[in-house]
Design an enzyme around this catalytic site. Structure first.
Site, PDB file in Angstrom:
ATOM      1  N   SER A 187      -0.813 -10.186   3.396  1.00 22.76           N
ATOM      2  CA  SER A 187      -1.739  -9.367   4.180  1.00 22.76           C
ATOM      3  C   SER A 187      -3.163  -9.918   4.219  1.00 22.76           C
ATOM      4  CB  SER A 187      -1.771  -7.933   3.639  1.00 22.76           C
ATOM      5  OG  SER A 187      -2.353  -7.885   2.362  1.00 22.76           O
ATOM      6  N   LYS A 200      -8.015  -5.719  -0.181  1.00 25.36           N
ATOM      7  CA  LYS A 200      -8.344  -5.768   1.251  1.00 25.36           C
ATOM      8  C   LYS A 200      -9.834  -6.052   1.395  1.00 25.36           C
ATOM      9  CE  LYS A 200      -4.179  -4.178   2.315  1.00 25.36           C
ATOM     10  NZ  LYS A 200      -3.126  -5.058   2.876  1.00 25.36           N
TER      11      LYS A 200
END
Length: 243
Positions: free
Chosen positions: A54, A109
């Site tokens: 990701s 993230k």
């Protein structure tokens, strides 16, 4: 008993007296070392291992990270109480955090939306407060855009004046979303393959665990060669700072 024998017996007696003290000191050292390790691990630094794509190409599967917990503060285990850090989280930080939608999980993230911001995407371009963002780290594949029922939460945070009746968010086009105080919006750099705030929602600030500092080890986890952790080391990534 001769003088020499008496002296030897006295030495043995002294050694026996000193032995318990020696073990006690050794035990104290071990306990102290463990305490220091736990304090550092809990409040100063931690490690993190990348298991998904990701954040490609900023971070790859098989990267081992050092995370600075002291920078943004750390949470006392088992509570929502945070020890203040020496800096605040800022736009663009790559952060480790505990998401609210899955227990016992830590994610990494990039912070793209701060409290009070209005964020949206139009055809893969991220806008913050109406301004397109320069994101040189992005990675998109050729997969088509898609909708997802998990994005329905966005309706409750649409900017005032947005018609919610016709709102149909997709992976690459959504918003504008108004971020309330105490909440943050995070996304993966691999925007085509990242389950992030677009899907599971806004993050409370107390859930941040730390700011990623650098890669201390990396290897090609996808390799089929035996002992790939030793034979497939990515030497060029070791020591690389994460920005």
């Amino acid at each position: 008993m001769s003088e020499a024998e008496e002296s030897a017996a006295a030495d043995k007696s002294d050694q026996k007296k000193e032995e318990p003290g020696g073990w006690v000191e050794t035990l104290k050292t071990i306990v102290f070392t463990i305490i220091i390790f736990l304090v550092v691990r809990t409040f100063v630094l931690q490690t993190f291992f990348i298991t998904s794509g990701s954040m490609e190409d900023t971070m790859l599967v098989g990267d081992f990270l050092v995370v600075n917990r002291a920078a943004v503060g750390s949470r006392i285990p088992g509570t929502n109480i945070r020890i203040p850090g020496y800096s605040d989280v800022k736009l663009g930080d790559v952060l480790v955090f505990e998401p609210h939608h899955v227990d016992s999980l830590k994610l990494v993230k990039r912070l793209v939306g701060m409290p009070g911001d209005v964020v949206e995407m139009r055809d893969r371009v991220l806008y913050r407060n109406g301004e397109p963002q320069d994101e040189p780290y992005l990675n998109f594949d050729g997969s088509p855009d898609n909708t997802d029922p998990d994005m329905a939460w966005q309706v409750g945070y649409l900017e005032s004046g947005t018609d919610a009746t016709d709102y149909r968010p997709t992976r690459d086009t959504w918003g504008p979303i108004q971020i309330p105080e105490g909440k943050y919006f995070l996304m993966g750099d691999n925007r085509s393959n990242s389950l992030d705030s677009r899907y599971w929602g806004l993050l409370d600030g107390w859930r941040f665990e730390g700011r990623v500092s650098f890669i201390y080890y990396s290897y090609n986890q996808g390799s089929t060669r035996p002992f790939s952790a030793l034979r497939e080391i990515r030497w060029g990534r070791i020591g690389q700072r994460v920005r």
